[in-house]
Design a protein around this motif. Structure first.
Motif, mmCIF file in Angstrom:
data_model
loop_
_atom_site.group_PDB
_atom_site.id
_atom_site.type_symbol
_atom_site.label_atom_id
_atom_site.label_comp_id
_atom_site.label_asym_id
_atom_site.label_seq_id
_atom_site.Cartn_x
_atom_site.Cartn_y
_atom_site.Cartn_z
ATOM 1 N N LYS A 33 -3.110 5.345 -0.877
ATOM 2 C CA LYS A 33 -4.049 5.993 0.526
ATOM 3 C C LYS A 33 -4.732 7.513 0.226
ATOM 4 O O LYS A 33 -5.793 7.629 0.480
ATOM 5 C CB LYS A 33 -3.131 6.309 1.526
ATOM 6 N N TRP B 204 1.615 5.680 -0.595
ATOM 7 C CA TRP B 204 1.053 6.755 -0.124
ATOM 8 C C TRP B 204 0.139 7.284 -1.096
ATOM 9 O O TRP B 204 -1.202 8.099 -0.967
ATOM 10 C CB TRP B 204 2.043 7.895 0.147
ATOM 11 N N VAL C 152 1.015 -1.138 -0.055
ATOM 12 C CA VAL C 152 0.172 -0.081 0.024
ATOM 13 C C VAL C 152 0.711 1.414 -0.151
ATOM 14 O O VAL C 152 1.666 1.571 0.707
ATOM 15 C CB VAL C 152 -0.883 0.059 1.270
ATOM 16 N N THR D 42 -7.782 6.867 -1.893
ATOM 17 C CA THR D 42 -9.085 6.244 -1.366
ATOM 18 C C THR D 42 -9.547 7.413 -0.661
ATOM 19 O O THR D 42 -10.642 7.489 -0.256
ATOM 20 C CB THR D 42 -8.416 5.057 -0.450
#
Length: 103
Positions: A32, A29, A27, A35
């Motif tokens: 993130k 940045w 995962v 999302t």
């Protein structure tokens, strides 16, 4: 034998990105951030959807005239190609070639 396979196994069986035992993607940045942007956009959409534009009294018959006009237009387009009415005399007029009554 199974202990040896599990201890000496190198890598993921089969394709590494699909399947039950796939390699998980890290995962990042950017993931993130994307999302979070998606969730914020969804929250804003839910906010605006939860507040009605019109009151129920205004909404009750606001489109009745427009719907009536569109239905009239649909009806006219269907009936413009409809053939004209014919009577039974039109269908049987070819039998009236000679009208001789002997009396």
């Amino acid at each position: 034998m199974f202990l040896t396979l599990t201890l000496l196994r190198k890598g993921i069986p089969g394709k590494q990105w699909i399947g039950k035992y796939r390699r998980p993607r890290p995962v990042t940045w950017q993931m993130k951030r994307n999302t979070l942007k998606h969730l914020e956009r969804e929250a804003e959409n839910e906010y605006w959807i939860s507040r009605p534009y019109m009151t129920p009294e205004q909404e009750l018959g606001h489109a009745a005239e427009r719907r009536a006009q569109s239905w009239q237009k649909i009806k006219e387009t269907k009936f413009c190609n409809f053939p004209a009415h014919k009577s039974i005399t039109d269908h049987l007029s070819h039998l009236n070639v000679s009208k001789n009554w002997s009396s």
